[in-house]
Design an enzyme around this catalytic site. Sequence first.
Site, PDB file in Angstrom:
ATOM      1  N   GLY A   1      46.283  47.908  58.888  1.00 43.01           N
ATOM      2  CA  GLY A   1      46.107  46.539  58.414  1.00 43.01           C
ATOM      3  C   GLY A   1      46.680  46.423  57.016  1.00 43.01           C
TER       4      GLY A   1
ATOM      5  N   GLY B   1      45.966  49.757  55.075  1.00 39.52           N
ATOM      6  CA  GLY B   1      46.609  50.923  55.663  1.00 39.52           C
ATOM      7  C   GLY B   1      48.124  50.828  55.646  1.00 39.52           C
TER       8      GLY B   1
ATOM      9  CB  SER C   1      40.180  27.969  56.705  1.00 42.76           C
ATOM     10  OG  SER C   1      40.281  28.121  55.316  1.00 42.76           O
TER      11      SER C   1
ATOM     12  NE  ARG D   1      34.033  32.842  52.602  1.00 43.54           N
ATOM     13  CZ  ARG D   1      35.098  33.576  52.882  1.00 43.54           C
ATOM     14  NH1 ARG D   1      34.960  34.860  53.124  1.00 43.54           N
ATOM     15  NH2 ARG D   1      36.293  33.043  52.930  1.00 43.54           N
TER      16      ARG D   1
ATOM     17  NE  ARG E   1      35.603  39.280  52.056  1.00 43.73           N
ATOM     18  CZ  ARG E   1      36.241  38.168  52.392  1.00 43.73           C
ATOM     19  NH1 ARG E   1      36.991  37.534  51.520  1.00 43.73           N
ATOM     20  NH2 ARG E   1      36.115  37.680  53.619  1.00 43.73           N
TER      21      ARG E   1
ATOM     22  CG  LEU F   1      43.856  38.144  52.728  1.00 46.17           C
ATOM     23  CD1 LEU F   1      44.771  36.937  52.829  1.00 46.17           C
ATOM     24  CD2 LEU F   1      44.050  39.015  53.946  1.00 46.17           C
TER      25      LEU F   1
END
Lengths: 250, 223, 665
Positions: free
Chosen positions: C43, C46, C285, C338, C464, C470
């Site tokens: 991903g 990695g 989103s 969130r 988070r 990302l």
Amino acid sequence: MKLTLKVWRQKSKDHKGSFENHQVEADDHMSFLEMMDVLNERLISNKAEPVAFSHDCREGICGTCNMVINGKPHGPSKGTTVCQLHMREFKDGDVIVIEPWRAAAFPVIKDLVVDRSSFDRIIQAGGYISVNTGQAQDANAIPIEKDTAAQAMDAATCIGCGACVAACPNASAMLFTSAKVNHLALLPQGQVESSRRVRAMVKQMDEEGFGACSNTGACEVECPKEISITNIAAMNRMYMGAVIGAQDQV
Amino acid sequence: MWILNFLTSSLGKKLIMSLTGLFLIIFLLVHLIGNLQLLFGDNGEAFNVYAKFMTTNPLIKTTSYGLYFFILLHIVQGIVIWLTNKSAKQSRYAVAPKNTSWASSNMATLGIIITVFLAIHLWQFWFKMKIGAIPPVNIGGEEYTNLYAVVHEAYQNIFFVIFYVVSMVVIGLHLSHGFQSAFQSLGLNHKKYTPLIKGMGIAYSILIPLGFAIIPVWMYMMH
Amino acid sequence: MINLDPKVPEGNLGDKWTNYRGTMNLVAPNNKRRIDIIVVGTGLAGASAAATLGELGYNVKAFTFHDSPRRAHSIAAQGGINAAKNYQNDGDSIYRLFYDTIKGGDYRSREANVHRLAEVSVNIIDQAVAQGVPFAREYGGLLANRSFGGVQVSRTFYAKGQTGQQLLLGAYSALSRQISLGNVTMYNRHEMIDLVKVDGKARGIIARNSLNGELTKHSAHCVVLATGGYGNVFYLSTNAMGCNVTAAWRAVHKGALMANPCYTQIHPTCIPQFGSYQSKLTLMSESLRNDGRVWVPNKVEDAEAIRKGTKTALDIPEEDRDYYLERRYPAFGNLVPRDVASRAAKVACDEGKGVVGTGLAVFLDFESAIHRYGKSEAHSKGIHNPGKEAIRKLGEEVVAAKYGNLFDMYLKITGENPYKMPMKIYPAVHYTMGGLWVDYNLETNVPGLFALGECNFSDHGSNRLGASALMQGLADGYFVIPYTIGQFLSKEIRTPKIQDDTAEFDTAVKESQARIDRIMNIKGNQSVESFHRRLGAIVWEYCGMSRSEAGLKKGRQMIRDLRKEFYADVFVPGTSAEFNPELEKALRVADFLELGEVLMLDALDRNESCGGHFREEYASPEGEAARNDKDYTYVAAWEWDENEPKVHKENLVFENVELKTRSYK
């Protein structure tokens, strides 16, 4: 709703495949793959082999899922991957024929699962910009026109699912290859090596055993990301220019 | 050799199809304009004069060798692409997909029918003329091959008329995809202009075969 | 008790990384060529790590269980990536990004790691642009930004709603280049099923080739895991179907520690569950909360009528709607972080105000945005006194331009038009902040074993912030591990090539085969999927959005019972020596069945509420999370034991920020 599925079963690349009929009960809210899950759960509870099919994100972005449904890659809905296809698109009593992608360059691994590593090799041939980590200048150093960036983005949305190849009567990988070639060539960063890139990627594409494009446009119709065949034209142009204009003899 | 690599690549092969195709498209127009002289009602005088000009003028003669070559190249290359594409696809779907125009996915079939037509067409007129099997005719004191008579005679046969008309439909279908496809292969695709090219392609693929088809029908009905 | 030394360098917070980088041990180019590195997972973390390590000259072997590195689930990230570029001149800085991340994580992350993350964030954007990532731009040709939940600056870079896809394809292209150059050997369809240690150091892995079931041995001087999060322990999550904990969990079996597993992020805006056959949940989103207003009916009768279908959202008059986020958190409104938004939705549904059949959904309404945009659009187009319909049409166009692809996706999945009817949303498991314990070098407590991205625990604390996953994945892969791995490898330059024909590798293969055989030979009556579903239901019920001591204890026992049942009654069709997706699933679920128990234990150990971890016993009178900084400012790192997993602790030291109660009111 009650459905009849005619599902392609094939033990491996070297076995001959055939269709197998199954009855399945589905409802409107189910995704197509959830309907397949229901079928598989039943097969497992009968100690039978479930139908192998590729899937992962189930939100239309990873490009893993691949089924040809009633002759159409990713099924009847426009701009939709199988995983986003919902059963409300079907009605009670429908007969649904489910097949794997069919192309020599995508050999069947099992049932509906095919090997698309040929796509990886096309990218490895040149689908990148040769920049090492740490070499980059400031991100805003080169302005890029908004529309150009948007065009590059449209080409870059390709999810590498292979529906273009599956749809093409010639199993050509032109839409996939051209989307990457064009995405990078449109950007100033990628322009630098675009001549080398397009030649290398086309060469690899041919070596993988994909067919030649005959401009039927089937790929564009079936692409779940609605990538346009103008990319193919752009690659044709670029390729001619690159081969004729290049200094080297390859 | 880069040029061989280029021309044998899948894109190079398409380029050849596209360029030869475009040449043949232009040839069709010239051929039609000449042939329309069959309808002058002058017992073929104009047509026979034209035929002589076309077979004796050195420039036209040279061009015609190019034409033979391009026709052959288009056919041979078409067959090569068709065969490689068939092996690239290997097997077909149980349910036929409906995502292309019929013509675009049957170009090879159409092309083969056209080749057969072409063979008969050439044998009937061109070959006979080449071997001097056509009797001469005197026009204005000069001797001409009476090709008109051969054509006229052929089109009195209803089967030939039907054969020609059907063949023109096939050519029309072939053109309906080939015309715009040639531009796409050359990389000439543009948001603004491609619809125009497609429109022209449709018009061309209807008008040219129609023009050719009128000739036998007209000559059959007028006899 | 294992001593968990975070190895944070000395010095001022802002200088730590720079100084450390300047003084750390290097491996000379001629030695790099003789060193092998295994990277598991392709991903963002990695692929970027494998590519960069390959560029540096190491011999890299990269593994993915997917058919291609491009399929990794990083691809599904929609909203964007944060970076402290301050291109918008709105007061952003590295320190502010650092502070927002620490605060957003509810003060449960390691200061030095987070600051380094903020520092390298700017390089990531540069790198991505150079690779051809087509970020959104302004008319002037420069990069565009948008804002995201929990912060007050615009620092999020995005590529439509497909930022993760574009960044992954960027990393994938860099990886592909290294593959073509021969610096990286790629192993597709190879799933790591064991870690091999030699003399206490991580020296290789056992991978199962999913095409033929063959167990293959792979050796290297060190092993890097970038295998993502374990959200699928909940069965229903926004993760891809294949996401799993197996690689990380196998490392735990070999002595690595699982840190803070109970920190799981429940994303507030997902499409609710519709049926029992449901296989996954789809995220909408977070950017939608910029314009959408969240509400439920004020009256329980109205909610009931909506659930029965006798009323719709449009039948509820304005005064009977409860815009509860705006009411409870006036300062941030619909843009609270969130964890806060998710909990509030749960509270509303617990009160019986849920708006779908299951009672588990709230509305996300774009009506006022459509109206607002429509009016301003009419004004800018010079339309005077536009009619209601005209305003609506213009407004819908603006909303479509901003969120069109998300609205289309909603329509495809639910069959309901979100332009006319408010969306129905409900929180769903999305991301796991917990992961393998790593030090500042991203090295686990097993020497030579590194963990990157979502697979480690280090940067997000207990919650988070949006657009930070990302950032972290790429920071770890492009800009951290290429340096810090040298700290370990510089001591290994005299180590010859690691051989894979040794007893350690053979034992590992034998053990793996035994594990597979055990599962294959049960030949019971229940499918793997059914166990996974039941496990998910337990974890969600007792360790989901709110947790209690009694529930956690009960949940733990239920998981232990389920595990026992699994090993007695699971049925896996086919054989192990062939392409067998059911077997792959079974091996993953077996590991989830152990991890789930540790999740419960961790939540039970943490007698406080923080970020994504909410214990009913520890709430403020207004129902907000109540932290206990005195006793719980530590990382809980778990050692696996079939009977009684053990906890080890790393105390978190805050030298630069003051621990405050998070308030978004």
